[in-house]
Design a protein around this motif. Structure first.
Motif, mmCIF file in Angstrom:
data_model
loop_
_atom_site.group_PDB
_atom_site.id
_atom_site.type_symbol
_atom_site.label_atom_id
_atom_site.label_comp_id
_atom_site.label_asym_id
_atom_site.label_seq_id
_atom_site.Cartn_x
_atom_site.Cartn_y
_atom_site.Cartn_z
ATOM 1 N N VAL A 1 36.118 -0.495 -74.801
ATOM 2 C CA VAL A 1 36.560 -0.099 -73.464
ATOM 3 C C VAL A 1 37.807 0.763 -73.618
ATOM 4 C CG1 VAL A 1 35.586 -2.116 -72.326
ATOM 5 C CG2 VAL A 1 37.926 -2.201 -73.164
ATOM 6 N N TYR A 2 38.005 1.665 -72.665
ATOM 7 C CA TYR A 2 39.094 2.628 -72.768
ATOM 8 C C TYR A 2 40.064 2.493 -71.600
ATOM 9 C CZ TYR A 2 36.155 4.874 -76.259
ATOM 10 O OH TYR A 2 35.379 5.132 -77.376
ATOM 11 N N TYR A 3 41.326 2.710 -71.917
ATOM 12 C CA TYR A 3 42.350 2.846 -70.895
ATOM 13 C C TYR A 3 42.883 4.267 -71.022
ATOM 14 C CZ TYR A 3 46.542 2.045 -68.100
ATOM 15 O OH TYR A 3 47.511 2.122 -67.133
ATOM 16 N N SER A 4 42.677 5.074 -69.977
ATOM 17 C CA SER A 4 42.967 6.509 -70.064
ATOM 18 C C SER A 4 44.279 6.861 -69.385
ATOM 19 C CB SER A 4 41.832 7.313 -69.427
ATOM 20 O OG SER A 4 40.623 7.134 -70.128
ATOM 21 N N PHE A 5 45.001 7.742 -70.052
ATOM 22 C CA PHE A 5 46.250 8.275 -69.510
ATOM 23 C C PHE A 5 46.489 9.611 -70.192
ATOM 24 C CE2 PHE A 5 50.809 8.847 -69.074
ATOM 25 C CZ PHE A 5 51.073 8.371 -67.792
#
Length: 289
Positions: free
Chosen positions: A73-77
């Motif tokens: 899973v990805y956390y994008s910024f």
């Protein structure tokens, strides 16, 4: 019981209580089992990552997830200023960190605990074929071009990059066309300098980080583009070892990531080759004094 025996008994009891307290604390601080590989990423930063999972780092993360038996899973910024603070080190009261690993950081980067490197690349000169630069095979070849030819070139580069220092060192600052490395536009991506401006003829050449150069030079079909890896010089470092980053204090997790790198090295190398990442050896490093 003698006084000596009493003291020994009390000492033993104190040690037992201390050991019990330490074990309880260790159990409380032990991290919960991972239910996913949570990756910090830029949402629009090909060839490295994007929200569609099309980048180098996305592909490597999927390899790791498969090895661990976990979903990714990805956390994008956006990877602009304060990326690490807003991803890997971001934590609200009562909540967990949103992600646990950054898939690409330079070795020696001090904002994270850095793993062993997994590839070594360098900045590269990119130019269209058939426009008078076809004989260039190195930075030295480029600098030996007829001064009249050099004087007419428009060389794209990102500001505050090694390319800026290189042009300055060789009295070619006036030939540089600077682009902002920190752009607030979320639609901006680093390959635009090649895919748009170099391909259209707005630029005669560009100097960019090697993975960007290789990926976009291959993606542009017309004109055909040449990629020339550049060697570091005294005062100008072009080459960098690339690693992964985790939070400080997570020694076991870092060791696990390094184990994943080693166990999946062949697949990692295949992904880097697929994305045309220029990989270099020690001969590209800054010469010793």
């Amino acid at each position: 019981m003698t006084a000596s025996a009493t003291r020994c008994a009390r000492g033993a009891m104190a040690l037992a209580l201390a050991a019990a307290a330490w074990n309880a604390a260790a159990q409380q601080e032990a991290p919960a089992p991972r239910t996913a590989l949570r990756v910090c990423q830029d949402p629009n930063n090909l060839p490295f990552s994007n929200t569609k999972g099309e980048g180098i780092e996305n592909r490597i993360a999927e390899v790791f997830g498969k090895s661990m038996g976990l979903p990714v899973v990805y956390y994008s910024f956006p990877q602009r200023l304060a990326f690490i603070r807003n991803t890997l080190r971001f934590k609200l009261p009562g909540q967990d960190y949103p992600c646990d690993i950054v898939m690409g950081v330079p070795a020696g980067y001090d904002q994270v605990s850095v793993t062993k490197p997994y590839y070594h690349s360098t900045y590269a000169l990119v130019f269209p074929q058939g426009k008078g630069l076809d004989g260039v095979r190195s930075g030295e070849d480029f600098l030996k071009l007829d001064p009249a030819v050099l004087a007419k070139l428009r060389i794209g580069l990102y500001d505050a990059s090694p390319a800026s220092a290189w042009l300055n060192k060789h009295n070619l600052v006036d030939r540089g066309v600077p682009y902002k490395i920190m752009n607030a536009d979320p639609a901006q991506y680093p390959g635009q300098i090649i895919e748009n401006d170099l391909a259209s003829g707005k630029l005669d050449a560009a100097i960019v980080w090697g993975p960007i150069a290789g990926y976009y030079a291959r993606r542009v079909k017309s004109p055909a583009l040449t990629v020339v890896p550049l060697k570091s010089e005294r005062g100008v470092q072009f080459d960098y070892q690339m690693a992964m980053g985790v939070r400080y204090g997570e020694r076991e997790w870092k060791q696990q990531v390094e184990g994943l790198i080693e166990a999946n090295r062949a697949q990692i190398q295949a992904i880097l080759a697929e994305f045309a990442v220029p990989q270099v050896d020690a001969s590209f490093e800054t010469p010793r004094q």
